[in-house]
Motif scaffolding. Structure first.
Motif, PDB file in Angstrom:
ATOM      1  N   LEU A 360       0.836  -1.197   0.000  1.00  0.00           N
ATOM      2  CA  LEU A 360       0.000   0.000   0.000  1.00  0.00           C
ATOM      3  C   LEU A 360       0.871   1.247   0.000  1.00  0.00           C
ATOM      4  CD1 LEU A 360      -2.568  -1.126   2.730  1.00  0.00           C
ATOM      5  CD2 LEU A 360      -2.685  -1.497   0.270  1.00  0.00           C
ATOM      6  N   PRO A 361       1.142   1.826  -1.182  1.00  0.00           N
ATOM      7  CA  PRO A 361       1.856   3.113  -1.214  1.00  0.00           C
ATOM      8  C   PRO A 361       1.003   4.173  -0.519  1.00  0.00           C
ATOM      9  CG  PRO A 361       1.700   2.122  -3.412  1.00  0.00           C
ATOM     10  CD  PRO A 361       0.779   1.359  -2.523  1.00  0.00           C
ATOM     11  N   ASN A 362       1.606   4.971   0.341  1.00  0.00           N
ATOM     12  CA  ASN A 362       0.852   5.944   1.128  1.00  0.00           C
ATOM     13  C   ASN A 362       0.777   7.274   0.377  1.00  0.00           C
ATOM     14  OD1 ASN A 362      -0.355   7.544   3.062  1.00  0.00           O
ATOM     15  ND2 ASN A 362       0.906   6.786   4.742  1.00  0.00           N
ATOM     16  N   PHE A 363      -0.380   7.560  -0.211  1.00  0.00           N
ATOM     17  CA  PHE A 363      -0.559   8.800  -0.967  1.00  0.00           C
ATOM     18  C   PHE A 363      -0.547  10.023  -0.069  1.00  0.00           C
ATOM     19  CE2 PHE A 363      -2.037   5.560  -3.803  1.00  0.00           C
ATOM     20  CZ  PHE A 363      -1.729   6.022  -5.065  1.00  0.00           C
ATOM     21  N   ASN A 364      -0.652   9.823   1.230  1.00  0.00           N
ATOM     22  CA  ASN A 364      -0.661  10.935   2.178  1.00  0.00           C
ATOM     23  C   ASN A 364       0.604  10.990   3.016  1.00  0.00           C
ATOM     24  OD1 ASN A 364      -4.105  10.041   2.739  1.00  0.00           O
ATOM     25  ND2 ASN A 364      -3.325  11.489   1.242  1.00  0.00           N
ATOM     26  N   ARG A 371       6.082  11.702  -1.510  1.00  0.00           N
ATOM     27  CA  ARG A 371       4.688  11.887  -1.900  1.00  0.00           C
ATOM     28  C   ARG A 371       4.573  12.163  -3.403  1.00  0.00           C
ATOM     29  NH1 ARG A 371       3.503  15.359   1.591  1.00  0.00           N
ATOM     30  NH2 ARG A 371       3.497  17.278   0.373  1.00  0.00           N
ATOM     31  N   LYS A 372       5.491  12.961  -3.933  1.00  0.00           N
ATOM     32  CA  LYS A 372       5.459  13.251  -5.370  1.00  0.00           C
ATOM     33  C   LYS A 372       5.682  11.987  -6.182  1.00  0.00           C
ATOM     34  CE  LYS A 372       7.386  16.317  -8.896  1.00  0.00           C
ATOM     35  NZ  LYS A 372       8.353  17.413  -9.176  1.00  0.00           N
ATOM     36  N   LEU A 373       6.583  11.124  -5.721  1.00  0.00           N
ATOM     37  CA  LEU A 373       6.822   9.867  -6.430  1.00  0.00           C
ATOM     38  C   LEU A 373       5.606   8.947  -6.359  1.00  0.00           C
ATOM     39  CD1 LEU A 373      10.498   8.896  -5.483  1.00  0.00           C
ATOM     40  CD2 LEU A 373       9.661   9.892  -7.610  1.00  0.00           C
ATOM     41  N   VAL A 374       5.042   8.816  -5.156  1.00  0.00           N
ATOM     42  CA  VAL A 374       3.884   7.936  -4.988  1.00  0.00           C
ATOM     43  C   VAL A 374       2.726   8.398  -5.869  1.00  0.00           C
ATOM     44  CG1 VAL A 374       2.110   7.195  -3.339  1.00  0.00           C
ATOM     45  CG2 VAL A 374       4.517   7.120  -2.684  1.00  0.00           C
ATOM     46  N   HIS A 375       2.590   9.702  -6.064  1.00  0.00           N
ATOM     47  CA  HIS A 375       1.500  10.241  -6.875  1.00  0.00           C
ATOM     48  C   HIS A 375       1.719  10.034  -8.369  1.00  0.00           C
ATOM     49  CE1 HIS A 375      -0.859  13.033  -3.984  1.00  0.00           C
ATOM     50  NE2 HIS A 375      -0.301  12.047  -3.301  1.00  0.00           N
ATOM     51  N   GLU A 437      12.204   6.920 -17.284  1.00  0.00           N
ATOM     52  CA  GLU A 437      11.352   7.952 -17.884  1.00  0.00           C
ATOM     53  C   GLU A 437      10.994   9.040 -16.875  1.00  0.00           C
ATOM     54  OE1 GLU A 437       6.757   8.040 -19.401  1.00  0.00           O
ATOM     55  OE2 GLU A 437       7.989   6.359 -20.109  1.00  0.00           O
ATOM     56  N   MET A 438      10.930   8.679 -15.608  1.00  0.00           N
ATOM     57  CA  MET A 438      10.640   9.646 -14.551  1.00  0.00           C
ATOM     58  C   MET A 438      11.840  10.520 -14.224  1.00  0.00           C
ATOM     59  SD  MET A 438       8.493   7.234 -11.891  1.00  0.00           S
ATOM     60  CE  MET A 438       8.405   8.538 -10.655  1.00  0.00           C
ATOM     61  N   GLY A 439      12.998  10.184 -14.763  1.00  0.00           N
ATOM     62  CA  GLY A 439      14.214  10.938 -14.473  1.00  0.00           C
ATOM     63  C   GLY A 439      15.005  10.386 -13.310  1.00  0.00           C
ATOM     64  N   ALA A 507       4.715   6.768   7.387  1.00  0.00           N
ATOM     65  CA  ALA A 507       5.140   5.612   6.595  1.00  0.00           C
ATOM     66  C   ALA A 507       4.984   5.897   5.107  1.00  0.00           C
ATOM     67  CB  ALA A 507       4.320   4.390   6.980  1.00  0.00           C
ATOM     68  N   VAL A 508       5.961   5.458   4.326  1.00  0.00           N
ATOM     69  CA  VAL A 508       5.905   5.583   2.872  1.00  0.00           C
ATOM     70  C   VAL A 508       5.039   4.480   2.273  1.00  0.00           C
ATOM     71  CG1 VAL A 508       7.272   5.517   0.739  1.00  0.00           C
ATOM     72  CG2 VAL A 508       8.180   6.654   2.780  1.00  0.00           C
ATOM     73  N   MET A 509       5.104   3.295   2.871  1.00  0.00           N
ATOM     74  CA  MET A 509       4.394   2.151   2.304  1.00  0.00           C
ATOM     75  C   MET A 509       4.140   1.132   3.404  1.00  0.00           C
ATOM     76  SD  MET A 509       5.555  -0.173  -0.997  1.00  0.00           S
ATOM     77  CE  MET A 509       5.662   1.315  -1.990  1.00  0.00           C
ATOM     78  N   GLY A 510       3.060   0.402   3.279  1.00  0.00           N
ATOM     79  CA  GLY A 510       2.762  -0.669   4.213  1.00  0.00           C
ATOM     80  C   GLY A 510       2.400  -1.932   3.462  1.00  0.00           C
ATOM     81  N   ILE A 511       2.388  -3.043   4.189  1.00  0.00           N
ATOM     82  CA  ILE A 511       1.884  -4.298   3.641  1.00  0.00           C
ATOM     83  C   ILE A 511       0.762  -4.751   4.552  1.00  0.00           C
ATOM     84  CG2 ILE A 511       3.642  -5.684   4.862  1.00  0.00           C
ATOM     85  CD1 ILE A 511       3.541  -7.627   2.442  1.00  0.00           C
ATOM     86  N   TRP A 512      -0.369  -5.144   3.938  1.00  0.00           N
ATOM     87  CA  TRP A 512      -1.564  -5.401   4.743  1.00  0.00           C
ATOM     88  C   TRP A 512      -2.490  -6.320   3.958  1.00  0.00           C
ATOM     89  CZ3 TRP A 512      -2.517  -4.698   9.657  1.00  0.00           C
ATOM     90  CH2 TRP A 512      -3.837  -4.714  10.143  1.00  0.00           C
ATOM     91  N   PRO A 513      -3.152  -7.258   4.628  1.00  0.00           N
ATOM     92  CA  PRO A 513      -4.136  -8.085   3.928  1.00  0.00           C
ATOM     93  C   PRO A 513      -5.344  -7.258   3.537  1.00  0.00           C
ATOM     94  CG  PRO A 513      -4.156  -8.567   6.279  1.00  0.00           C
ATOM     95  CD  PRO A 513      -2.994  -7.655   6.040  1.00  0.00           C
ATOM     96  N   VAL A 514      -5.806  -7.413   2.318  1.00  0.00           N
ATOM     97  CA  VAL A 514      -6.961  -6.672   1.832  1.00  0.00           C
ATOM     98  C   VAL A 514      -8.203  -7.514   2.062  1.00  0.00           C
ATOM     99  CG1 VAL A 514      -8.040  -5.628  -0.193  1.00  0.00           C
ATOM    100  CG2 VAL A 514      -5.565  -5.456   0.135  1.00  0.00           C
ATOM    101  N   THR A 515      -9.219  -6.929   2.675  1.00  0.00           N
ATOM    102  CA  THR A 515     -10.389  -7.708   3.083  1.00  0.00           C
ATOM    103  C   THR A 515     -11.581  -7.548   2.138  1.00  0.00           C
ATOM    104  OG1 THR A 515     -11.115  -5.901   4.524  1.00  0.00           O
ATOM    105  CG2 THR A 515      -9.758  -7.621   5.509  1.00  0.00           C
TER     106      THR A 515
END
Length: 675
Positions: A360-364, A371-375, A437-439, A507-515
């Motif tokens: 889960l990339p954290n958009f916030n 944040r710019k990369l995740v977006h 491509e993103m530089g 957190a930049v990213m998490g791992i979590w089971p999706v329900t």
């Protein structure tokens, strides 16, 4: 072991969901039901006059469970069922497993009345609830329309008890329904516009809070109770105010108040904290079988707390009669070896999550560079393309899972092979090209790409530390991401710490089971596909903004996320299944193409360990939160103990235990004992 559960068969049943539930003519013909039989464990209380006989405890029209129609055998009374849990608050699972609801899902995922005798629906706006005459709470007090009135007027619309007002499924366009009491056993909710969420919410895994035991809770309510006594309780228990006191007594989903009357098959007898919890049969439960047995068959559920790490070993040793919590697919071989010697069956049920676990990339995220990369969708697509799902499936799941992005599964009418494969193939060349491509072309001496501010691209993936399986998956992802110049580190912490870091943007990213429900249907609410809740860890602040109507959090600033919110609102306005299906497919396509979450596999298998003496647990099933309530959809009140098959480690059949009086003894708390 390579046998798969037929998901399409379940999906075909799902499409036949009965939103207009059983009419009165479809109720069981009670004239053909045998006279009610008294559970032996209650006979002494009946003889002593502490309980009325079973015929007077049942509603005038009880819910009759036809065992043969459900592929089950008529059971026998008695015994106890042992289960293991890892945390104090896991006792809430008993209410989930018990699964007594106003309406409930059957194993084919149709919806039928349960606590209700009948539910009438007009235009999805007018919902008339018919109770069963003579139905009583577990303490013997009548269950009537007053319990709904108390909730609606004195809880949901009391600013001190519910500062945010009624729960969201009770609002349409932010407006509550008109509430009416037609008579003591008939209640009506009327909305100005269709409420597509109400029925599925009532049938959900958590007990929906639209009724309360008014006769019990009024003593703690400032409007009804003795204010001097309430003030004394506030001082004695160090509560902030009367609302805090009331809330502490009114948590039906937790099972932490033995005095709170319930409609569930088993009653809590132990107040936490404790190491052992005993739930005893509800003498006034509303279900019985066609042979006249008042359900549940089993007298007691005994829940023992244990270290999460040793639950698989204790299960293998025979310390649990029914266990799926805290055991995983990688325990299967170990459990199968122990099964024969300890009188166990190890079943494999299918998980219905759209992703068994997801990145889960954290958009916030607070860090502006990250944040710019995740977006940037190219970044998310590159990360997904650099995950070798086939390797993970073979190494972790023995090739038995489905390699897929986070989307619905084969069997759902919304399934698309294209969306399952979108950006989820293993393609290092394409991943590298997107990053270039993103530089992001500069690298350090280790070959790790550099962020725009010069920091090495070290992605820390946060986890709740509850699964070694997640650690194994992250190790495999770490190896493949290294090939595109990204270094992965994992940080394991307690669930509360993990949640706090994701919600706060640390957190930049998490791992979590999706329900999510992998067999989703067009009529089901697509809220998980849009930023609608702060508990969606990929965009918690956007979700918070939605669920508080803009009072807190942040509005989405990504066009695709805004589009998802608009589509979600349009789904609620839709007047046909065709329109709802079209919106669902649009939302699924946006999620797949934008890679808001990085699913890895779905359709995984879950070991379910059942003691050989426990009957009526299905050989094949699905283990899912919503819809399903885990074991709940298979009616654990119909499970029973066959003492003839109960074999101890020595191979001897133990003597049959004497029936025990299963009424909780007043004043006994914290020991796990009951009489």
């Amino acid at each position: 072991m390579r046998r798969r559960l037929s998901l399409p068969a379940l999906a075909m049943a799902l499409t036949l969901l009965l939103l207009l539930l059983l009419p009165s003519g479809a109720q069981a013909d009670t004239s053909k039901i045998a006279s009610p039989l008294e559970p032996p464990s209650l006979a002494q209380a009946v003889a002593a006059g502490r309980l009325p006989p079973v015929a007077k405890r049942l509603p005038s029209e009880p819910l009759v469970v036809r065992m043969e129609a459900e592929g089950k055998t008529t059971g026998r009374y008695g015994g106890h069922l042992d289960m293991l849990l890892g945390k104090q608050n896991d006792t809430r699972l008993v209410a989930i497993y018990s699964y007594a609801r106003l309406v409930c899902y059957r194993p084919d995922f149709t919806v039928v009345p349960d606590i209700l005798r009948k539910l009438e629906i007009t235009d999805n706006r007018v919902f008339t609830l018919h109770l069963r005459r003579g139905h009583r709470w577990s303490d013997g007090h009548p269950f009537t329309a007053e319990d709904f009135r108390y909730y609606w007027q004195d809880v949901a619309n009391n600013i001190e008890l519910a500062p945010y007002g009624p729960p969201r499924p009770m609002l349409v366009d932010g407006k509550p329904p008109r509430f009416e009491i037609i008579d003591p056993v008939t209640i009506r909710f009327t909305w100005e516009k269709p409420n597509h969420d109400f029925v599925s919410w009532l049938a959900g895994p958590s007990p929906p809070p639209i009724y309360r035991p008014a006769h019990y809770l009024k003593a703690f309510h400032w409007r009804y109770g003795d204010r001097d006594k309430i003030t004394e309780m506030l001082k004695a228990q160090r509560r902030r105010n009367w609302a805090d006191l009331h809330a502490s007594r009114d948590r039906p989903d937790r099972g932490d108040n033995p005095d709170l009357p319930t409609l569930d098959p088993w009653i809590a007898t132990v107040k936490p904290p404790a190491d052992r919890y005993v739930f005893v049969r509800n003498p006034y439960y509303h279900r019985l079988d066609s042979a006249g047995h008042q359900l549940p068959y089993i007298d007691q559920l005994v829940v023992s707390l244990s270290s999460v790490d040793v639950i698989p070993a204790k299960t293998a040793a025979g310390d649990s009669d029914l266990q799926a919590r805290y055991i995983r697919f990688d325990h299967y071989t170990f459990l199968k070896r122990a099964a024969k010697r300890n009188g166990l069956k190890v079943l494999l049920w299918r998980n219905l999550k759209t992703a068994h676990t997801a990145l889960l990339p954290n958009f916030n995220v607070e860090d502006a560079v990250w944040r710019k990369l995740v977006h940037d969708v190219r970044f998310r697509r590159a990360l997904s393309l650099a995950v070798d799902r086939h390797e993970i499936n073979q190494v972790i799941f023995f090739g038995l899972a489905h390699e897929s992005g986070n989307t619905v599964m084969p069997g759902s009418p919304l399934f698309s092979p294209h969306l399952a494969k979108a950006w989820s193939g293993f393609d290092l060349a394409k991943a590298n090209a997107l990053l270039d491509e993103m530089g992001l072309v500069k690298r350090n001496s280790e070959g790790v790409r550099l962020l725009p501010d010069g920091r090495p691209m070290h992605i820390i993936v946060e986890s709740a530390g509850e699964s070694t399986e997640e650690s194994d998956i992250l190790q495999l992802i770490k190896d493949s991401w290294r090939k595109v110049g990204i270094k992965l580190y994992s940080r394991s912490s307690h669930r509360d710490v993990f949640r706090r870091r994701m919600l706060s943007g640390q957190a930049v990213m998490g791992i979590w089971p999706v329900t999510e429900n992998g067999l989703a249907q067009p009529w089901m609410n697509p809220w998980r596909l849009a930023p609608t809740s702060r508990m969606q860890y990929q965009w918690p602040k956007w979700g918070r903004h939605f669920e508080t109507d803009g009072k807190s959090g942040h509005a989405p600033d990504l066009p695709a996320a805004k589009q998802l919110v608009a589509l979600y609102k349009a789904w609620h306005e839709a007047t046909s299944r065709t329109a709802q299906e079209r919106i669902w497919k649009q939302m699924l396509e946006i999620n797949a193409e934008q890679v808001f979450t990085i699913g890895i596999v779905n359709g995984t298998l879950r070991p379910v360990v059942v003691a050989a003496h426990v009957r009526n647990v299905p050989e094949k099933g699905v283990f899912h939160w919503d819809p399903g309530a885990y074991f709940g959809i298979y009616k654990p009140d119909t499970f029973w103990i066959d003492d003839r098959a109960r074999v101890s480690a020595s191979g001897k059949v133990p003597p049959k235990a004497e029936p025990r009086q299963s009424l909780p003894r007043k004043g006994k708390r914290g020991t796990g004992g009951s009489e």
